[in-house]
Design a protein around this motif. Structure first.
Motif, mmCIF file in Angstrom:
data_model
loop_
_atom_site.group_PDB
_atom_site.id
_atom_site.type_symbol
_atom_site.label_atom_id
_atom_site.label_comp_id
_atom_site.label_asym_id
_atom_site.label_seq_id
_atom_site.Cartn_x
_atom_site.Cartn_y
_atom_site.Cartn_z
ATOM 1 N N SER A 110 -0.136 -4.364 -0.998
ATOM 2 C CA SER A 110 -1.736 -4.557 -1.000
ATOM 3 C C SER A 110 -1.942 -5.634 -0.055
ATOM 4 O O SER A 110 -2.891 -6.075 0.691
ATOM 5 C CB SER A 110 -2.117 -4.890 -2.456
ATOM 6 O OG SER A 110 -1.240 -5.539 -2.924
ATOM 7 N N ARG A 111 -0.818 -6.878 0.081
ATOM 8 C CA ARG A 111 -1.079 -8.198 0.761
ATOM 9 C C ARG A 111 -0.345 -8.209 2.083
ATOM 10 O O ARG A 111 -0.442 -9.446 2.675
ATOM 11 C CB ARG A 111 -0.707 -9.051 -0.086
ATOM 12 C CG ARG A 111 -1.808 -9.280 -1.681
ATOM 13 C CD ARG A 111 -1.703 -10.501 -2.294
ATOM 14 N NE ARG A 111 -0.436 -10.697 -2.615
ATOM 15 C CZ ARG A 111 0.297 -9.947 -3.722
ATOM 16 N NH1 ARG A 111 -0.744 -9.209 -4.400
ATOM 17 N NH2 ARG A 111 1.533 -10.398 -4.052
ATOM 18 N N HIS A 112 0.418 -7.023 2.549
ATOM 19 C CA HIS A 112 1.127 -6.967 3.678
ATOM 20 C C HIS A 112 0.873 -6.056 4.413
ATOM 21 O O HIS A 112 1.341 -5.046 4.046
ATOM 22 C CB HIS A 112 2.715 -7.308 3.503
ATOM 23 C CG HIS A 112 2.895 -8.624 2.657
ATOM 24 N ND1 HIS A 112 2.562 -8.939 1.392
ATOM 25 C CD2 HIS A 112 3.538 -9.781 3.226
ATOM 26 C CE1 HIS A 112 3.028 -10.235 1.217
ATOM 27 N NE2 HIS A 112 3.374 -10.854 2.319
ATOM 28 N N ARG A 113 0.427 -6.280 5.617
ATOM 29 C CA ARG A 113 0.048 -4.997 6.497
ATOM 30 C C ARG A 113 1.542 -4.366 7.047
ATOM 31 O O ARG A 113 2.499 -5.294 7.359
ATOM 32 C CB ARG A 113 -0.432 -5.506 7.649
ATOM 33 C CG ARG A 113 -1.644 -4.337 8.145
ATOM 34 C CD ARG A 113 -2.603 -5.085 9.339
ATOM 35 N NE ARG A 113 -2.463 -4.033 10.264
ATOM 36 C CZ ARG A 113 -1.884 -4.444 11.472
ATOM 37 N NH1 ARG A 113 -1.506 -5.578 11.549
ATOM 38 N NH2 ARG A 113 -1.874 -3.547 12.481
ATOM 39 N N GLY A 114 1.691 -3.216 7.226
ATOM 40 C CA GLY A 114 3.005 -2.584 7.468
ATOM 41 C C GLY A 114 4.118 -2.619 6.677
ATOM 42 O O GLY A 114 5.350 -2.126 6.861
ATOM 43 N N LEU A 115 3.809 -3.154 5.438
ATOM 44 C CA LEU A 115 4.994 -3.098 4.334
ATOM 45 C C LEU A 115 4.751 -1.755 3.296
ATOM 46 O O LEU A 115 3.713 -1.923 2.890
ATOM 47 C CB LEU A 115 4.985 -4.281 3.488
ATOM 48 C CG LEU A 115 6.162 -4.357 2.659
ATOM 49 C CD1 LEU A 115 7.511 -4.471 3.232
ATOM 50 C CD2 LEU A 115 6.209 -5.706 1.707
ATOM 51 N N TRP A 116 5.546 -1.097 3.207
ATOM 52 C CA TRP A 116 5.392 0.244 2.587
ATOM 53 C C TRP A 116 6.410 0.200 1.434
ATOM 54 O O TRP A 116 7.414 -0.164 1.690
ATOM 55 C CB TRP A 116 5.416 1.601 3.382
ATOM 56 C CG TRP A 116 4.541 1.543 4.340
ATOM 57 C CD1 TRP A 116 4.553 0.824 5.604
ATOM 58 C CD2 TRP A 116 3.298 2.121 4.488
ATOM 59 N NE1 TRP A 116 3.374 1.090 6.129
ATOM 60 C CE2 TRP A 116 2.401 1.985 5.479
ATOM 61 C CE3 TRP A 116 2.466 3.131 3.364
ATOM 62 C CZ2 TRP A 116 1.226 2.510 5.712
ATOM 63 C CZ3 TRP A 116 1.379 3.514 3.319
ATOM 64 C CH2 TRP A 116 0.691 3.570 4.725
ATOM 65 N N LEU A 117 6.078 0.833 0.178
ATOM 66 C CA LEU A 117 6.769 0.838 -0.960
ATOM 67 C C LEU A 117 7.178 2.084 -1.350
ATOM 68 O O LEU A 117 6.323 2.957 -1.364
ATOM 69 C CB LEU A 117 6.205 -0.061 -1.855
ATOM 70 C CG LEU A 117 5.555 -1.316 -1.656
ATOM 71 C CD1 LEU A 117 5.220 -1.854 -2.952
ATOM 72 C CD2 LEU A 117 6.504 -2.317 -0.907
ATOM 73 N N HIS A 118 8.418 2.271 -1.627
ATOM 74 C CA HIS A 118 8.842 3.711 -2.035
ATOM 75 C C HIS A 118 10.052 3.661 -3.083
ATOM 76 O O HIS A 118 11.277 3.775 -2.472
ATOM 77 C CB HIS A 118 9.039 4.684 -0.639
ATOM 78 C CG HIS A 118 9.160 6.087 -0.964
ATOM 79 N ND1 HIS A 118 9.969 6.933 0.120
ATOM 80 C CD2 HIS A 118 9.042 6.804 -2.237
ATOM 81 C CE1 HIS A 118 10.006 8.263 -0.739
ATOM 82 N NE2 HIS A 118 9.371 8.345 -1.622
ATOM 83 N N PHE A 119 9.898 3.643 -3.987
ATOM 84 C CA PHE A 119 10.848 3.829 -5.279
ATOM 85 C C PHE A 119 10.309 3.812 -6.587
ATOM 86 O O PHE A 119 9.408 3.979 -6.767
ATOM 87 C CB PHE A 119 11.389 2.220 -5.009
ATOM 88 C CG PHE A 119 10.478 0.918 -5.366
ATOM 89 C CD1 PHE A 119 9.756 0.315 -4.446
ATOM 90 C CD2 PHE A 119 10.159 0.746 -6.740
ATOM 91 C CE1 PHE A 119 8.776 -0.686 -4.880
ATOM 92 C CE2 PHE A 119 9.379 -0.259 -7.149
ATOM 93 C CZ PHE A 119 8.509 -0.934 -6.041
#
Ligand SMILES: Cc1cc2nc3c(=O)[nH]c(=O)nc-3n(C[C@H](O)[C@H](O)[C@H](O)COP(=O)(O)OP(=O)(O)OC[C@H]3O[C@@H](n4cnc5c(N)ncnc54)[C@H](O)[C@@H]3O)c2cc1C
Length: 411
Positions: A364-373
Protein backbone atom coordinates in the motif's frame (compact mmCIF):
# COMPACT_ATOMS: atom_id res chain seq x y z
CA UNK A 1 10.66 -3.39 -21.27
CA UNK A 2 9.29 -3.68 -17.73
CA UNK A 3 11.60 -5.28 -15.21
CA UNK A 4 11.19 -7.13 -11.89
CA UNK A 5 13.24 -8.85 -9.24
CA UNK A 6 11.38 -11.78 -7.71
CA UNK A 7 12.63 -12.55 -4.21
CA UNK A 8 12.41 -16.24 -3.33
CA UNK A 9 12.66 -19.24 -5.67
CA UNK A 10 10.15 -21.59 -4.08
CA UNK A 11 7.16 -22.71 -6.14
CA UNK A 12 5.49 -19.31 -5.57
CA UNK A 13 8.46 -17.19 -6.69
CA UNK A 14 9.37 -19.44 -9.62
CA UNK A 15 5.78 -19.43 -10.89
CA UNK A 16 5.60 -15.63 -10.57
CA UNK A 17 8.87 -15.30 -12.48
CA UNK A 18 7.69 -17.57 -15.33
CA UNK A 19 4.37 -15.72 -15.72
CA UNK A 20 6.07 -12.30 -15.78
CA UNK A 21 8.77 -13.46 -18.21
CA UNK A 22 6.06 -14.92 -20.47
CA UNK A 23 4.47 -11.44 -20.52
CA UNK A 24 7.65 -9.89 -21.88
CA UNK A 25 9.09 -8.58 -18.61
CA UNK A 26 12.79 -8.77 -17.90
CA UNK A 27 12.92 -10.84 -14.71
CA UNK A 28 15.62 -11.82 -12.22
CA UNK A 29 14.76 -14.53 -9.68
CA UNK A 30 16.80 -14.22 -6.50
CA UNK A 31 17.39 -16.82 -3.79
CA UNK A 32 20.19 -17.70 -1.40
CA UNK A 33 19.81 -21.35 -2.43
CA UNK A 34 18.95 -23.41 -5.51
CA UNK A 35 15.28 -23.08 -6.63
CA UNK A 36 12.84 -25.30 -4.73
CA UNK A 37 15.24 -26.05 -1.88
CA UNK A 38 13.06 -25.13 1.11
CA UNK A 39 9.34 -25.61 1.85
CA UNK A 40 8.69 -26.36 -1.82
CA UNK A 41 11.02 -29.35 -1.49
CA UNK A 42 9.92 -30.88 1.81
CA UNK A 43 6.21 -31.35 1.20
CA UNK A 44 3.93 -34.27 0.35
CA UNK A 45 3.85 -33.41 -3.37
CA UNK A 46 0.05 -33.34 -3.65
CA UNK A 47 -1.56 -31.05 -6.21
CA UNK A 48 -4.79 -30.92 -4.27
CA UNK A 49 -7.58 -30.08 -6.68
CA UNK A 50 -10.06 -31.43 -4.07
CA UNK A 51 -9.01 -28.89 -1.38
CA UNK A 52 -11.76 -26.35 -2.04
CA UNK A 53 -11.84 -25.35 1.62
CA UNK A 54 -8.75 -24.17 3.51
CA UNK A 55 -7.90 -25.85 6.84
CA UNK A 56 -9.79 -24.10 9.62
CA UNK A 57 -8.60 -24.27 13.22
CA UNK A 58 -10.64 -26.74 15.23
CA UNK A 59 -13.16 -25.27 17.70
CA UNK A 60 -13.88 -28.70 19.12
CA UNK A 61 -12.86 -28.77 22.80
CA UNK A 62 -12.00 -32.46 22.75
CA UNK A 63 -9.62 -31.98 19.81
CA UNK A 64 -8.10 -28.86 21.41
CA UNK A 65 -7.61 -30.74 24.70
CA UNK A 66 -5.88 -33.55 22.84
CA UNK A 67 -3.49 -31.00 21.31
CA UNK A 68 -2.93 -29.33 24.69
CA UNK A 69 -2.03 -32.61 26.42
CA UNK A 70 0.04 -33.86 23.48
CA UNK A 71 -2.12 -36.87 22.68
CA UNK A 72 -2.44 -36.19 18.96
CA UNK A 73 0.41 -36.36 16.48
CA UNK A 74 -1.26 -34.18 13.85
CA UNK A 75 -0.57 -30.96 15.80
CA UNK A 76 2.21 -30.50 18.35
CA UNK A 77 3.61 -27.45 20.08
CA UNK A 78 6.52 -26.46 22.25
CA UNK A 79 5.60 -24.50 25.35
CA UNK A 80 8.60 -22.17 25.08
CA UNK A 81 7.60 -21.30 21.49
CA UNK A 82 4.01 -20.32 22.26
CA UNK A 83 4.70 -16.57 22.70
CA UNK A 84 5.64 -16.45 18.97
CA UNK A 85 2.38 -18.06 17.94
CA UNK A 86 -0.33 -16.84 20.31
CA UNK A 87 -1.30 -13.61 18.45
CA UNK A 88 -1.59 -15.14 14.94
CA UNK A 89 -3.29 -18.25 16.38
CA UNK A 90 -5.99 -16.17 18.09
CA UNK A 91 -6.68 -14.43 14.82
CA UNK A 92 -6.75 -17.82 13.03
CA UNK A 93 -9.22 -19.04 15.68
CA UNK A 94 -11.52 -16.05 15.00
CA UNK A 95 -11.37 -16.58 11.24
CA UNK A 96 -12.21 -20.26 11.68
CA UNK A 97 -15.82 -19.62 12.79
CA UNK A 98 -18.24 -20.97 10.15
CA UNK A 99 -19.22 -17.61 8.57
CA UNK A 100 -15.60 -16.45 8.09
CA UNK A 101 -14.50 -19.88 6.95
CA UNK A 102 -17.31 -19.97 4.38
CA UNK A 103 -16.16 -16.57 3.02
CA UNK A 104 -12.55 -17.77 2.83
CA UNK A 105 -13.66 -21.00 1.15
CA UNK A 106 -15.59 -19.11 -1.52
CA UNK A 107 -12.39 -17.25 -2.47
CA UNK A 108 -10.19 -20.32 -2.06
CA UNK A 109 -12.40 -22.38 -4.35
CA UNK A 110 -11.77 -19.88 -7.15
CA UNK A 111 -8.01 -20.44 -7.11
CA UNK A 112 -8.02 -24.16 -6.22
CA UNK A 113 -10.36 -24.68 -9.16
CA UNK A 114 -7.64 -23.43 -11.56
CA UNK A 115 -4.70 -25.19 -9.90
CA UNK A 116 -4.40 -28.33 -12.02
CA UNK A 117 -4.91 -26.42 -15.29
CA UNK A 118 -2.17 -23.91 -14.41
CA UNK A 119 0.23 -26.69 -13.42
CA UNK A 120 -0.63 -28.49 -16.65
CA UNK A 121 0.68 -25.72 -18.88
CA UNK A 122 3.90 -25.46 -16.82
CA UNK A 123 4.32 -29.26 -16.86
CA UNK A 124 3.92 -29.32 -20.62
CA UNK A 125 6.26 -26.38 -21.27
CA UNK A 126 8.90 -27.70 -18.87
CA UNK A 127 8.56 -31.31 -20.11
CA UNK A 128 8.13 -32.52 -16.53
CA UNK A 129 5.33 -35.01 -17.19
CA UNK A 130 7.50 -37.89 -15.92
CA UNK A 131 7.30 -36.45 -12.37
CA UNK A 132 3.49 -36.51 -12.22
CA UNK A 133 0.78 -39.12 -11.52
CA UNK A 134 -2.82 -38.16 -12.20
CA UNK A 135 -4.58 -40.81 -10.12
CA UNK A 136 -5.33 -39.08 -6.84
CA UNK A 137 -4.32 -40.05 -3.31
CA UNK A 138 -5.83 -42.11 -0.52
CA UNK A 139 -6.69 -41.57 3.14
CA UNK A 140 -6.71 -44.37 5.70
CA UNK A 141 -8.89 -44.20 8.83
CA UNK A 142 -8.55 -46.23 12.01
CA UNK A 143 -11.98 -45.61 13.55
CA UNK A 144 -15.41 -46.11 12.00
CA UNK A 145 -16.63 -42.80 13.45
CA UNK A 146 -13.76 -40.91 11.76
CA UNK A 147 -14.40 -42.62 8.41
CA UNK A 148 -18.12 -41.86 8.63
CA UNK A 149 -17.46 -38.17 9.34
CA UNK A 150 -14.93 -37.98 6.47
CA UNK A 151 -17.39 -39.56 4.01
CA UNK A 152 -20.10 -37.09 5.07
CA UNK A 153 -17.69 -34.15 4.56
CA UNK A 154 -16.60 -35.53 1.17
CA UNK A 155 -20.24 -35.92 0.08
CA UNK A 156 -20.80 -32.27 0.96
CA UNK A 157 -17.83 -31.22 -1.14
CA UNK A 158 -19.08 -33.38 -4.01
CA UNK A 159 -22.46 -31.71 -3.86
CA UNK A 160 -21.04 -28.19 -3.94
CA UNK A 161 -17.90 -28.57 -6.08
CA UNK A 162 -18.48 -31.82 -7.97
CA UNK A 163 -15.24 -33.37 -6.67
CA UNK A 164 -14.83 -37.08 -7.22
CA UNK A 165 -13.97 -39.68 -4.61
CA UNK A 166 -14.63 -43.30 -3.80
CA UNK A 167 -14.93 -44.97 -0.41
CA UNK A 168 -12.68 -47.94 0.29
CA UNK A 169 -13.30 -50.97 2.46
CA UNK A 170 -10.20 -52.41 4.14
CA UNK A 171 -10.24 -55.09 1.44
CA UNK A 172 -10.35 -52.43 -1.34
CA UNK A 173 -7.41 -50.65 0.27
CA UNK A 174 -5.36 -53.85 0.56
CA UNK A 175 -6.14 -54.67 -3.08
CA UNK A 176 -5.09 -51.20 -4.23
CA UNK A 177 -1.93 -51.10 -2.11
CA UNK A 178 -0.27 -54.50 -2.09
CA UNK A 179 2.49 -53.26 0.24
CA UNK A 180 0.06 -52.53 3.10
CA UNK A 181 -0.03 -54.96 6.00
CA UNK A 182 -2.93 -53.16 7.74
CA UNK A 183 -5.74 -51.12 6.15
CA UNK A 184 -7.46 -49.81 9.31
CA UNK A 185 -11.24 -49.55 8.85
CA UNK A 186 -10.84 -48.51 5.22
CA UNK A 187 -10.68 -45.05 3.72
CA UNK A 188 -11.28 -42.61 0.90
CA UNK A 189 -9.71 -42.22 -2.50
CA UNK A 190 -9.74 -38.66 -3.85
CA UNK A 191 -9.68 -39.43 -7.54
CA UNK A 192 -8.70 -36.14 -9.20
CA UNK A 193 -5.64 -34.69 -7.41
CA UNK A 194 -2.22 -35.14 -9.00
CA UNK A 195 0.85 -36.31 -7.12
CA UNK A 196 4.51 -35.57 -7.69
CA UNK A 197 7.47 -37.96 -7.27
CA UNK A 198 9.92 -35.14 -6.55
CA UNK A 199 8.42 -31.75 -5.54
CA UNK A 200 11.82 -29.98 -5.50
CA UNK A 201 12.53 -31.51 -8.93
CA UNK A 202 9.28 -30.08 -10.32
CA UNK A 203 10.19 -26.59 -9.05
CA UNK A 204 13.65 -27.00 -10.67
CA UNK A 205 11.97 -27.98 -13.94
CA UNK A 206 9.79 -24.84 -13.78
CA UNK A 207 12.92 -22.79 -12.97
CA UNK A 208 14.66 -24.28 -16.03
CA UNK A 209 11.65 -23.24 -18.10
CA UNK A 210 12.10 -19.71 -16.70
CA UNK A 211 15.75 -19.53 -17.84
CA UNK A 212 14.91 -21.11 -21.20
CA UNK A 213 12.48 -18.28 -21.95
CA UNK A 214 15.10 -15.67 -21.05
CA UNK A 215 14.87 -15.22 -17.25
CA UNK A 216 17.90 -14.95 -14.97
CA UNK A 217 18.44 -16.77 -11.70
CA UNK A 218 20.73 -14.94 -9.27
CA UNK A 219 22.13 -15.71 -5.82
CA UNK A 220 21.81 -13.14 -3.09
CA UNK A 221 20.21 -12.12 0.18
CA UNK A 222 16.70 -10.69 -0.12
CA UNK A 223 17.36 -8.67 3.03
CA UNK A 224 19.52 -6.39 0.84
CA UNK A 225 16.34 -5.08 -0.85
CA UNK A 226 16.16 -1.28 -0.89
CA UNK A 227 14.63 1.47 -2.98
CA UNK A 228 16.92 2.57 -5.80
CA UNK A 229 17.76 6.17 -6.72
CA UNK A 230 15.68 5.86 -9.91
CA UNK A 231 12.40 5.11 -8.10
CA UNK A 232 12.67 1.34 -8.49
CA UNK A 233 14.17 -1.42 -6.36
CA UNK A 234 17.64 -2.82 -5.91
CA UNK A 235 19.28 -5.88 -4.35
CA UNK A 236 22.84 -7.02 -3.91
CA UNK A 237 23.57 -10.28 -5.68
CA UNK A 238 26.75 -12.36 -5.91
CA UNK A 239 27.33 -10.59 -9.22
CA UNK A 240 26.87 -7.08 -7.77
CA UNK A 241 24.00 -4.61 -7.40
CA UNK A 242 20.91 -5.19 -9.53
CA UNK A 243 18.00 -2.82 -10.16
CA UNK A 244 14.46 -3.20 -11.49
CA UNK A 245 11.21 -1.25 -11.59
CA UNK A 246 9.38 -3.78 -9.45
CA UNK A 247 10.19 -6.23 -6.67
CA UNK A 248 8.03 -9.19 -5.67
CA UNK A 249 8.31 -10.61 -2.16
CA UNK A 250 7.76 -14.37 -2.52
CA UNK A 251 9.80 -15.57 0.44
CA UNK A 252 7.17 -17.94 1.85
CA UNK A 253 7.55 -18.12 5.65
CA UNK A 254 10.35 -15.52 5.60
CA UNK A 255 8.25 -12.82 3.90
CA UNK A 256 6.95 -11.00 7.04
CA UNK A 257 10.52 -10.64 8.37
CA UNK A 258 11.66 -8.73 5.31
CA UNK A 259 8.53 -6.59 5.18
CA UNK A 260 8.96 -5.45 8.78
CA UNK A 261 11.91 -3.34 7.54
CA UNK A 262 9.47 -1.44 5.31
CA UNK A 263 6.93 -0.90 8.08
CA UNK A 264 4.47 -3.70 7.23
CA UNK A 265 3.32 -6.13 9.94
CA UNK A 266 1.89 -9.40 8.67
CA UNK A 267 0.77 -11.93 11.29
CA UNK A 268 1.61 -15.42 10.08
CA UNK A 269 0.82 -18.82 11.55
CA UNK A 270 3.97 -20.83 10.94
CA UNK A 271 3.33 -24.56 10.93
CA UNK A 272 6.48 -26.61 10.78
CA UNK A 273 6.38 -30.07 9.19
CA UNK A 274 9.17 -32.68 9.07
CA UNK A 275 10.12 -34.96 6.19
CA UNK A 276 12.37 -37.95 5.60
CA UNK A 277 12.75 -40.70 2.99
CA UNK A 278 12.93 -44.45 3.65
CA UNK A 279 14.21 -47.06 1.19
CA UNK A 280 14.52 -50.81 0.93
CA UNK A 281 10.99 -51.62 2.13
CA UNK A 282 7.61 -51.95 0.45
CA UNK A 283 6.48 -49.23 -1.96
CA UNK A 284 3.03 -47.66 -2.09
CA UNK A 285 1.34 -47.07 -5.41
CA UNK A 286 -0.16 -43.67 -4.46
CA UNK A 287 0.35 -41.32 -1.48
CA UNK A 288 -1.54 -42.31 1.64
CA UNK A 289 -2.61 -39.99 4.47
CA UNK A 290 -2.88 -41.76 7.83
CA UNK A 291 -5.58 -39.51 9.28
CA UNK A 292 -5.35 -40.74 12.87
CA UNK A 293 -1.64 -39.99 13.06
CA UNK A 294 -1.54 -36.88 10.88
CA UNK A 295 1.20 -37.79 8.39
CA UNK A 296 1.47 -38.63 4.70
CA UNK A 297 3.41 -41.56 3.20
CA UNK A 298 4.31 -40.71 -0.38
CA UNK A 299 6.17 -42.79 -2.97
CA UNK A 300 8.95 -40.50 -4.23
CA UNK A 301 12.03 -40.82 -6.39
CA UNK A 302 14.28 -41.13 -3.33
CA UNK A 303 12.06 -43.67 -1.53
CA UNK A 304 8.94 -43.47 0.62
CA UNK A 305 8.68 -39.96 2.05
CA UNK A 306 7.01 -39.31 5.39
CA UNK A 307 5.77 -35.75 5.91
CA UNK A 308 4.31 -34.78 9.26
CA UNK A 309 1.50 -32.52 10.45
CA UNK A 310 1.97 -29.14 12.16
CA UNK A 311 4.46 -28.30 14.88
CA UNK A 312 4.48 -24.87 16.54
CA UNK A 313 8.18 -24.37 17.15
CA UNK A 314 10.28 -21.24 17.69
CA UNK A 315 11.35 -19.82 14.29
CA UNK A 316 14.96 -20.88 14.75
CA UNK A 317 14.12 -23.75 17.11
CA UNK A 318 16.08 -26.99 16.79
CA UNK A 319 14.63 -30.20 15.37
CA UNK A 320 12.32 -32.04 17.77
CA UNK A 321 11.98 -35.51 16.36
CA UNK A 322 8.97 -36.58 18.45
CA UNK A 323 6.39 -35.95 15.72
CA UNK A 324 8.38 -37.72 13.01
CA UNK A 325 9.24 -40.61 15.34
CA UNK A 326 5.52 -41.14 16.14
CA UNK A 327 4.66 -40.99 12.43
CA UNK A 328 7.45 -43.46 11.61
CA UNK A 329 6.24 -45.86 14.28
CA UNK A 330 2.65 -45.68 12.99
CA UNK A 331 3.88 -46.13 9.39
CA UNK A 332 5.87 -49.24 10.35
CA UNK A 333 2.57 -50.78 11.47
CA UNK A 334 1.15 -50.20 8.00
CA UNK A 335 4.00 -51.39 5.78
CA UNK A 336 7.63 -52.49 5.69
CA UNK A 337 9.17 -49.00 5.61
CA UNK A 338 12.86 -49.83 5.17
CA UNK A 339 15.72 -47.66 6.44
CA UNK A 340 16.08 -43.86 6.48
CA UNK A 341 17.83 -42.44 3.42
CA UNK A 342 19.08 -39.15 4.92
CA UNK A 343 21.27 -39.08 8.03
CA UNK A 344 18.98 -36.39 9.49
CA UNK A 345 15.35 -35.45 8.74
CA UNK A 346 14.53 -32.08 7.21
CA UNK A 347 11.69 -29.67 7.84
CA UNK A 348 9.69 -26.97 6.12
CA UNK A 349 7.33 -24.28 7.40
CA UNK A 350 3.82 -23.83 6.05
CA UNK A 351 3.29 -20.07 5.72
CA UNK A 352 -0.36 -19.73 6.83
CA UNK A 353 -2.20 -16.42 7.04
CA UNK A 354 -4.75 -16.20 9.88
CA UNK A 355 -7.65 -15.80 7.41
CA UNK A 356 -6.35 -18.83 5.44
CA UNK A 357 -5.92 -16.87 2.17
CA UNK A 358 -2.62 -15.95 0.52
CA UNK A 359 -1.46 -12.33 0.26
CA UNK A 360 -1.45 -11.22 -3.39
CA UNK A 361 -1.15 -7.62 -4.55
CA UNK A 362 0.76 -4.35 -4.40
CA UNK A 363 2.14 -2.92 -1.14
CA UNK A 364 0.00 0.00 0.00
CA UNK A 365 2.81 2.49 0.73
CA UNK A 366 5.57 1.52 -1.74
CA UNK A 367 5.21 1.82 -5.48
CA UNK A 368 6.54 -1.17 -7.39
CA UNK A 369 6.63 -3.44 -4.33
CA UNK A 370 4.45 -6.53 -4.79
CA UNK A 371 3.56 -9.15 -2.20
CA UNK A 372 2.95 -12.82 -2.92
CA UNK A 373 3.12 -15.22 0.01
CA UNK A 374 1.12 -17.03 2.71
CA UNK A 375 -0.04 -20.09 0.77
CA UNK A 376 -0.26 -22.25 3.88
CA UNK A 377 -1.02 -25.93 3.39
CA UNK A 378 -1.48 -25.65 -0.38
CA UNK A 379 1.33 -23.54 -1.79
CA UNK A 380 2.62 -26.38 -3.91
CA UNK A 381 -0.84 -26.71 -5.44
CA UNK A 382 -1.49 -22.99 -5.83
CA UNK A 383 1.86 -21.49 -6.93
CA UNK A 384 1.26 -21.49 -10.71
CA UNK A 385 -2.29 -20.12 -10.28
CA UNK A 386 -1.52 -17.24 -7.94
CA UNK A 387 1.67 -16.64 -9.97
CA UNK A 388 -0.59 -15.94 -12.93
CA UNK A 389 -2.86 -13.71 -10.83
CA UNK A 390 -0.07 -11.48 -9.53
CA UNK A 391 1.52 -11.26 -12.98
CA UNK A 392 -1.83 -10.16 -14.40
CA UNK A 393 -2.16 -7.47 -11.71
CA UNK A 394 1.39 -6.24 -12.28
CA UNK A 395 0.86 -6.19 -16.03
CA UNK A 396 -2.48 -4.33 -15.78
CA UNK A 397 -4.45 -7.18 -17.32
CA UNK A 398 -7.96 -8.24 -16.37
CA UNK A 399 -7.33 -10.67 -13.48
CA UNK A 400 -8.37 -14.31 -13.81
CA UNK A 401 -10.31 -14.11 -10.50
CA UNK A 402 -11.41 -11.26 -8.24
CA UNK A 403 -8.20 -10.29 -6.39
CA UNK A 404 -10.01 -8.44 -3.57
CA UNK A 405 -10.00 -11.28 -0.97
CA UNK A 406 -6.20 -11.56 -1.24
CA UNK A 407 -5.37 -7.83 -1.04
CA UNK A 408 -2.43 -7.08 1.31
CA UNK A 409 -4.24 -4.10 2.94
CA UNK A 410 -6.56 -6.47 4.81
CA UNK A 411 -3.72 -6.74 7.38
C1 LIG B 1 5.34 -31.11 5.62
C2 LIG B 1 4.67 -30.26 4.55
C3 LIG B 1 3.84 -30.88 3.62
C4 LIG B 1 3.19 -30.12 2.64
N1 LIG B 1 2.46 -30.76 1.67
C5 LIG B 1 1.89 -30.03 0.69
C6 LIG B 1 1.19 -30.68 -0.37
O1 LIG B 1 1.12 -31.91 -0.46
N2 LIG B 1 0.58 -29.90 -1.32
C7 LIG B 1 0.63 -28.54 -1.28
O2 LIG B 1 0.03 -27.89 -2.13
N3 LIG B 1 1.36 -27.90 -0.32
C8 LIG B 1 1.98 -28.61 0.66
N4 LIG B 1 2.69 -27.97 1.64
C9 LIG B 1 2.76 -26.50 1.63
C10 LIG B 1 3.73 -26.01 0.57
O3 LIG B 1 4.91 -26.78 0.60
C11 LIG B 1 4.06 -24.53 0.82
O4 LIG B 1 2.87 -23.78 0.91
C12 LIG B 1 4.87 -23.97 -0.35
O5 LIG B 1 6.01 -24.76 -0.60
C13 LIG B 1 5.32 -22.54 -0.06
O6 LIG B 1 6.08 -22.12 -1.16
P1 LIG B 1 6.83 -20.74 -1.15
O7 LIG B 1 7.46 -20.58 -2.50
O8 LIG B 1 5.92 -19.68 -0.65
O9 LIG B 1 7.95 -20.90 0.00
P2 LIG B 1 9.37 -21.64 -0.06
O10 LIG B 1 9.32 -22.86 -0.89
O11 LIG B 1 9.85 -21.78 1.34
O12 LIG B 1 10.27 -20.60 -0.82
C14 LIG B 1 10.78 -19.44 -0.21
C15 LIG B 1 12.18 -19.21 -0.76
O13 LIG B 1 12.70 -17.99 -0.20
C16 LIG B 1 14.09 -18.16 -0.01
N5 LIG B 1 14.57 -17.19 0.97
C17 LIG B 1 14.14 -17.00 2.24
N6 LIG B 1 14.81 -15.97 2.80
C18 LIG B 1 15.69 -15.51 1.88
C19 LIG B 1 16.63 -14.47 1.86
N7 LIG B 1 16.84 -13.68 2.92
N8 LIG B 1 17.34 -14.27 0.75
C20 LIG B 1 17.15 -15.05 -0.35
N9 LIG B 1 16.26 -16.05 -0.40
C21 LIG B 1 15.54 -16.28 0.70
C22 LIG B 1 14.23 -19.61 0.46
O14 LIG B 1 15.55 -20.08 0.25
C23 LIG B 1 13.16 -20.31 -0.37
O15 LIG B 1 13.71 -20.87 -1.55
C24 LIG B 1 3.36 -28.71 2.62
C25 LIG B 1 4.21 -28.10 3.54
C26 LIG B 1 4.86 -28.86 4.50
C27 LIG B 1 5.80 -28.19 5.46
Amino acid sequence: MKSAIVLGAGIVGVATAVHLQQRGWSVALLDRKEPGGETSYGNAGLIQSEAFQPYAMSHNWRELTNIAIGSTNAVRYRLAALPWHVGPLLSYWRHSFPASHARASAAYAQIIGCAAREHESFIRDSEAGNLIRREGFRILYRKHSALKAAVAAAENLREVYDVKFSTLTPWDLMQAEAALTDAGVGGLHWLEPWTVFDPGGLVSAYANLFTRIGGHIVRGDAQSLSTSGTGGWSVITEGGRMEAEAAVVALGPWSPDLLKRFGYRFPMVRKRGYHRHYAGGGRLDLPLYDAANGYVLAPMTKGTRITTGAEFAAPSGKLDLTQLACAEQAARNLLELGRPVEPKPGFGTRPCMPDMLPVIGGASRHRGLWLHFGHGHHGFTLGPTTGRLIAELMNNEAPMVDPFPYRPERY
